[in-house]
Design an enzyme around this catalytic site. Structure first.
Site, PDB file in Angstrom:
ATOM      1  N   GLU A 823       0.833  -1.202   0.000  1.00 39.85           N
ATOM      2  CA  GLU A 823       0.000   0.000   0.000  1.00 39.85           C
ATOM      3  C   GLU A 823       0.869   1.253   0.000  1.00 39.85           C
ATOM      4  O   GLU A 823       0.691   2.144  -0.814  1.00 39.85           O
ATOM      5  CB  GLU A 823      -0.944   0.005   1.209  1.00 39.85           C
ATOM      6  N   ARG A 901      -7.535   2.998  14.265  1.00 37.18           N
ATOM      7  CA  ARG A 901      -8.395   1.821  14.078  1.00 37.18           C
ATOM      8  C   ARG A 901      -8.304   0.892  15.294  1.00 37.18           C
ATOM      9  O   ARG A 901      -9.298   0.281  15.684  1.00 37.18           O
ATOM     10  CB  ARG A 901      -8.036   1.080  12.787  1.00 37.18           C
ATOM     11  N   GLU A1282     -10.473  -8.146   5.370  1.00 42.51           N
ATOM     12  CA  GLU A1282      -9.791  -8.071   6.662  1.00 42.51           C
ATOM     13  C   GLU A1282     -10.542  -8.697   7.837  1.00 42.51           C
ATOM     14  O   GLU A1282      -9.925  -9.277   8.725  1.00 42.51           O
ATOM     15  CB  GLU A1282      -9.488  -6.598   6.991  1.00 42.51           C
TER      16      GLU A1282
END
Length: 1354
Positions: A823, A901, A1282
């Protein structure tokens, strides 16, 4: 060191190389300039252009490079077919061999081989990078055994890894070749098969199905249609052998044909290396930078291949392979009385777990002995057995018994330089003699040992009095050692409890280790020496009692609850069930949404025709780049000396910070990184410069020759050090709701605890790769990159080159896995390669080697959590205060979003009225950690489940009861004040309890634990709630571009990249349904910045949601444009309407755009909506642990996952299983190990272990929740990439449950700390008993550990 060798060994420079003759896929190859240092893999890819065989690790540990090598074996008088690692096989070793690659057995253009077809149709190929290697391992097995057993298949795959699928579909697809046939695993019980009518209802509720493909469609295997072995090779092999010489740039390869020639050559070149399989020397040359100017290849010398049966035992020539050793010993065990074959069976047990099949097929016994590894699997067995070794030189022959004098030091033996090892004699045993061998490693399959041992006891005739005892250990010193003192003191003693107790005390004294010993795990290794002796003691006691009783002599046998401690490891063949909702009756055949269609590239991947970045053919003037990286974690660069490097052959230039035309500052979120380090390095692996040369070999050689001088500064490596020195990035994040003071006052009990969770390497099978092609005008450049972020790559390359983004085109066809690792971290390579290409005005390529990739790219963030939890005596939690620290590394990267997160998931699925979470980002001198599947969510939830499990232990309540009591309900608010609607976790939980038969299993576990002292079982059920959306709001957008051509074919492009997750397949399904045409008319070529601009990374599990809606919107626009022509010609077909529109000058190209509505959260006010919706799931797992070694076996897992209305059940179940197995690695196996100076030790599959085929649960049930449509995403689906990963925590907490049962045997109860991963070391150390008490750990601070382990935080 290498210079000394070169100086001593003048080469015959006038010799001209011989012809190397071999066949590849039936075609004859005559190579007149064979390069001894070139591997078969490089030859196939670069010389022959056969790109199907992949480079995954370059050390024989992943199997991506597997090919089949066939040879007429003169001594066995037959053709042998073997799977081989092409990355290790020197091309010079293939004289008169026939090589078969994945391209040679079938293709999409002609016809697929059944091996290729079945892995594709069974959904066993996701990213596809490992697929050719797996195909070739299976193909080689079928060439030797057309009807193998499941055991044969599992053994064939011991040397193959897959990071995507979770292995189940591969085994299931290939089970159809076996004697057991294609059964799901009902095991022949009455009504045992899930496909039986009566039983089917139980799993499928009538409107669901559990078949993802139709085995009846498989093409049958016809062994008569295989490529024949070239008759010419058989003729050439039978001709008299002659010596062969191949001379390369630095190395002379000599293949002698007789023993006399070999001895002459060894006398002439005493320092020459003997190479048979190249499984050790290949590693030394590649990773230790050693050069051996002369290599002798004695593989074909008859005496070295001979096997002789003598009165004393079996003599094996030193060049016999380990596969051959196993075959001969198996025959002997079958044919001889059992008392004669005790040593043979011990060797076979070690061979079961020795490397992979590909290594065993080529590695020689002699090589294994002469490598003199201190952790050799076989040398302790040979030493304990007192094997005789025959040594030979021109000066004569001598025979040595292998004992502790044979190994004279670390990787040194008693041989003189001119000598060779001719053979080894493995002795028979006699009555009254017992022998065992043990190996303990982090992973069962294909792993290097932590401790290995051979144990041999001889009793006085018909007694239990010890006459002789030999205990040999590997892993306890720089050499294989004998525990002489212990053995000597036990001779003459009676084999009973008293002897055992004394032996353990003696071993604890004799088998000591320095606390700083290389390899670490010192306490565990010392405990193992005792625990493994205890296993030997019990094994002997049992066999001895049986044998003496047979002679009429009474002797006490084992206690029944001890019996399982001596069972050899045996795993049932895996069985599985997958359940999903059927499409509604009447759904059009053309509408494939909801159907389990195959991954669109699966067939190409199975034939090796799928093109990855490094498979793009070489450009005519292309150059290769190799990175020059820092060897220090924190230092000023004083001087870079490139003189030696630039003088080497093929080198073009060296690049550093001064060569960057644009900006040297870079980074995905903030520009706090450099393209090239300038003046200072802040981690080992920091990119300092790059060498560009004509070939990869020359570039890498020169990169190693660059010398950098540093002025070192003190590094910060661990979270503990960062806290001590207050080394944090800003900001500190916090979420708080309720009143903590009030909550803790209301609580009956307050518990404080801490947990450390280790990091994880992505281990995508395809490492980072970039090919940059300058276009020659206006600063234009085209980049082919293996990346999840084409827009970020474009942006950062443009920044480094000092050009606008519109001059850079970034293209991605597919990746061989990503998992978040590509990423942001792919850009560190892309920018460097682009700078080189622009400077040199030529195409430049670089694909990182596995060790480089692991060194420079970072991985999942290690987390440390400290918590205080208040709860009632019922287990109801009323207050939680948790602080998280993550190890961010040397730059911010995405660490802040990852911590956010973690905080968003700090309560997992539990409703806590008073809660506060705080997150600190630790700035350290490690390569920056980055995105990884789950993105902080798993770390947040893992620490939540730790306090949950400890609350249950504290209250002495069933953990499932405490979890259920605290679970959210529909309409509850999260700590960040988001309302939970369409809440399905209660349904997932109830179905998981049901399909796993949880309460029945719990009772069976308790019964098992009462009956077994040294094996314990545990069970756990864990929920998950995972928020779907990028937490950075601006990223929740996507674009698509759809072209309809006049012939009716459709070209679809969208902003997402394909990395094996099936995104392109799902997007074609969406377009097919929207346009109302078959998928065969739709094609996706690639993802590129010149078709869809400003794309978000393919990440956060949101790609199907975002890109799916963009594709839908584009297709919907086209349908509206075509509607008038459809109305005019209702009986026409798609092509008619398209043509009519074209002739009417209608635009047949449309772009679509989508942004997720109503998102946005404010940390200051704790208000807003960070997530569009949540994905839910539950998993129940049962495990068995070995309390003496710390091993564990995954017995059962049931998963229920809410994926809404699945777009493609096969792909979604593949994601659930693949994510789950990646989580199993994270929580039980994978461990990154750094030195106190910040040097990464675990740089490849040799040291870093991801789950293998044998690690999947023996029973695996996956059910997609039915009737749970999600109105917030495309066609009512849900994200799936995920969320399932965290469900593997059920395995971790099942292990913790089993440890609690073991601790109860020692009188220990209540909460205890278990850090993640639950490695064998942690499991064994937590199962405290009398043996662990004999090996207390050294006090922290009194020594410097070999590797820092953050979990030792106190």
């Amino acid at each position: 060191m290498s210079k000394d060798i070169i100086a001593k060994m003048p080469m015959d420079l006038d010799s001209i190389g011989d012809e190397l003759i071999f066949f590849v896929n039936g075609k004859k190859i005559v190579e007149r300039n064979a390069e001894p240092e070139m591997t078969l893999l490089t030859y196939l890819r670069r010389k022959l252009g056969l790109m199907g065989t992949k480079l995954g690790c370059a050390e024989g540990g992943c199997g991506a490079c597997t090919v089949m090598v066939s040879k007429f074996h003169l001594y066995q008088n037959r053709i042998v077919h073997h799977s081989v690692n092409a990355c290790l096989a020197p091309v010079c070793s293939l004289h008169l061999c026939a090589v078969t690659t994945v391209e040679g057995i079938g293709s999409v253009a002609t016809k697929l081989h059944p091996v290729q077809e079945r892995i594709a149709k069974a959904h066993g190929s996701q990213c596809g990078f490992c697929t050719p290697g797996i195909v070739m391992s299976m193909y080689a097995l079928l060439r030797n055994s057309p009807r193998p057993s499941m055991l044969d298949i599992e053994e064939a795959f011991q040397g193959n890894l897959c990071r995507c699928t979770g292995y189940r579909p591969i085994l299931e697809g290939y089970k159809s070749f076996t004697k057991e046939g294609g059964c799901c695993g009902g095991k022949g019980k009455a009504n045992g098969c899930c496909m039986d009518k009566e039983d089917k209802e139980e799993y499928t509720d009538g409107h669901s199905i559990s078949q993802l493909y139709d085995p009846s469609e498989f093409t049958p295997l016809d062994p008569t249609q295989e490529l024949i072995f070239p008759p010419e090779l058989r003729r050439l092999e039978k001709k008299s052998q002659t010596q062969l010489r191949f001379k390369g740039e630095r190395v002379l390869w000599i293949q002698p044909s007789t023993l006399g020639e070999l001895l002459d050559l060894k006398a002439q070149y005493p320092a020459a290396k003997l190479v048979v399989g190249n499984t050790e020397v290949g590693i030394e040359i590649k990773f230790k930078n050693l050069v051996y100017p002369v290599i002798l290849a004695p593989a074909l010398i008859p005496e070295l291949n001979a096997v002789q049966h003598t009165e004393a035992g079996i003599v094996f020539g030193a060049a016999c392979t380990l596969t051959q050793l196993g075959e001969v010993l198996r025959d002997s065990v079958r044919d001889l009385p059992s008392h004669q074959t005790e040593v043979f069976r011990a060797v076979l047990e070690q061979l079961r777990w020795f490397a992979g099949k590909q290594i065993r097929n080529v590695a020689a016994i002699g090589g294994n002995i002469m490598t003199a590894s201190p952790i050799s699997d076989l040398n302790p067995v040979f030493m304990a057995a007192g094997c005789n070794l025959t040594l030979l030189s021109k000066g004569g022959k001598r025979v040595l018994q292998m004992d502790d004098k044979f190994f004279t030091g670390y990787r040194r033996t008693a041989l003189i330089p001119e000598e060779i090892l001719l053979s080894i004699e493995i002795p028979y045993t006699k009555k009254g003699q017992y022998f065992s061998a043990f190996k303990q490693s982090p992973r069962k399959e294909d792993d290097i040992a932590i401790v290995t041992c051979g144990m041999n006891v001889v009793f006085e005739e018909d007694t239990n009095t010890v006459k002789d005892l030999r205990l040999s250990y590997g892993g306890m010193a720089p050499t294989t050692v004998l525990a002489r003192n212990t053995s000597n003191q036990l001779i003459g003693r009676t084999w009973n409890e008293e002897l055992m107790q004394e032996a353990c005390s003696l071993l604890a004294e004799e088998m000591t280790l320095d606390p700083s010993a290389p390899g670490g795990l010192v306490t565990y290794r010392r405990t193992l020496t005792i625990s493994l002796f205890f296993k030997f003691y019990l094994t002997v006691q049992h066999k001895l009692a049986q044998d003496l009783r047979a002679e009429g002599i009474p002797m006490e046998d084992l206690r029944p609850d001890y019996a399982s401690a001596i069972e050899l490891y045996h795993k049932e063949p895996p069985s599985s069930i997958q359940v999903y909702q059927a499409v509604p009756p009447g759904q059009s055949e053309v509408d494939v949404v909801g159907r389990p269609i195959m991954h669109l590239s699966a067939m190409k991947q199975a034939t090796g025709e799928a093109v990855y970045c490094d498979d793009i053919p070489l450009y005519e003037n292309e150059l290769y780049l190799a990175l020059v990286t820092s060897t220090k974690a924190h230092a000023h660069i004083q001087f870079i000396d490139t003189a030696e490097a630039l003088a080497l052959p093929g080198v073009v230039t060296f690049l550093s910070a001064k060569d960057i035309p644009g900006s040297n500052s870079t980074g995905p979120a903030v520009y706090d990184e450099t393209v090239f380090a300038d003046e200072m390095v802040t981690c080992v692996g920091h990119i300092v410069g790059a060498i560009v040369a004509d070939t990869q070999t020359h570039a890498q050689r020169a990169a190693k020759a660059v010398k950098i001088s540093y002025r070192e500064l003190k590094p910060i490596v661990t979270i503990q050090e960062a806290i001590t020195y207050k080394s944090f990035f800003q900001p500190v994040r916090s979420i708080e709701r309720g009143n903590l003071t009030q909550g803790f006052q209301e609580a009956d009990h307050i518990l404080e605890g801490e947990m450390h969770m280790g990091g994880q390497e992505h281990f995508y099978l395809e490492t980072n790769c970039t090919l940059a092609v300058p276009r020659g005008e206006d600063g234009e450049m085209e980049l082919f990159v293996s990346t999840q972020s084409i827009a970020k790559t474009q942006q950062l390359v443009a920044r480094a080159l000092g050009v606008p983004a519109n001059r850079i085109v970034c293209r991605v066809k597919r990746m061989g896995g990503g998992f978040g690792g590509k990423e942001s971290k792919s850009t560190i390579l892309s920018t460097v390669v682009a700078v080189a290409a622009q400077k040199l005005k030529k195409p430049v390529r670089c694909m990182l080697d596995r060790d480089e990739d692991m060194l420079v790219t970072g991985g999942r963030h290690p987390f440390f959590g400290r918590y205080k939890v208040g709860f009632m005596k019922t287990g109801k939690i009323v207050a939680l205060d948790v602080t998280y620290y993550n190890n961010a590394g040397n730059s911010m990267d995405l660490s802040l979003s990852i911590m956010e997160r973690a905080l968003f998931h700090m309560e997992n699925s539990y409703n806590i009225p008073h809660v506060r979470g705080t997150g600190y980002l630790c700035k350290t001198n490690l390569p920056s950690n980055t995105a990884f599947r789950g993105f902080g969510g798993p770390q947040g939830m893992m620490i939540a489940e730790d306090w949950m499990s400890n609350v249950a232990l504290y209250c002495n309540l069933p953990p499932e009861q405490v979890r259920r009591l605290n679970m959210y309900k529909e309409g509850d608010l999260t700590p960040f004040n988001q309302c939970l609607d369409q809440f399905t976790i209660d349904r997932c939980w109830d179905e998981c309890l049901s399909i796993s038969q949880y309460h029945q299993r719990r009772a069976q576990v308790q019964r098992f634990n009462k009956q077994h002292r040294w094996k314990k079982r545990g069970i756990s059920i864990i929920p998950t709630k995972f928020g779907i959306s990028f937490t950075a709001v601006f990223l929740n957008q996507a674009g698509a571009l759809v072209h309809v051509y006049v012939d009716g074919s459709v070209l679809l492009t969208h902003g997402g990249t394909e990395m094996g997750q099936g995104l392109h397949t799902k997007m074609v399904q969406v377009a097919s349904k929207t346009l109302g045409i078959p998928t065969s008319k739709i094609h996706i070529s690639e993802t590129s910045t010149n078709t869809v601009p400003n794309t978000s990374p393919t990440a956060a599990s949101a790609s199907s949601d975002l890109n799916g809606m963009a594709v839908y919107n584009a297709c919907h626009t086209l349908i509206q444009r075509l509607e008038p022509y459809k109305s005019k010609n209702p009986k026409g077909c798609w092509e008619d309407w398209v043509k009519a529109a074209y002739f009417d000058r209608v635009n047949l190209s449309a772009n679509g755009f989508y942004k997720t509505p109503d998102l946005g959260y404010n940390f200051e006010t704790n208000q807003g909506r960070p997530f569009n919706y949540f994905s839910y799931g539950c998993a129940c797992s049962e495990v068995e642990i070995d309390c003496l070694t710390g091993d564990h076996t995954n017995l059962h897992t049931s998963i229920v996952m809410d994926v809404g209305k699945s777009l493609n059940p096969a792909i979604d179940i593949g994601q659930v299983e693949g994510g789950f197995m990646q989580g199993v690695g994270l929580f039980t196996l994978e461990e990154l190990r750094y030195s106190p100076q910040g040097v990464l030790f675990t740089r490849g599959p040799g040291m870093y272990k991801i789950p293998a085929f044998g690690d999947i649960p023996t029973e695996l049930h996956v059910s997609l929740l039915r009737d749970a449509p999600n109105d917030k995403a495309i066609f009512s689906s849900k994200a799936v990439g995920e969320p399932p990963l965290f469900l593997a925590a059920s395995v971790f907490y099942a292990i913790k449950d089993a440890i609690a049962a073991a601790r109860a045997e020692s009188g220990l109860s209540g909460p205890f700390r278990l850090d993640s991963p639950a490695s064998p070391e942690r499991i064994r150390n937590a199962c405290e008993d009398s043996f662990t008490k004999l090996c207390p750990p050294a006090d922290p601070g009194t020594f410097t550990p070999w590797a820092v382990q953050e979990f030792e935080f106190r």
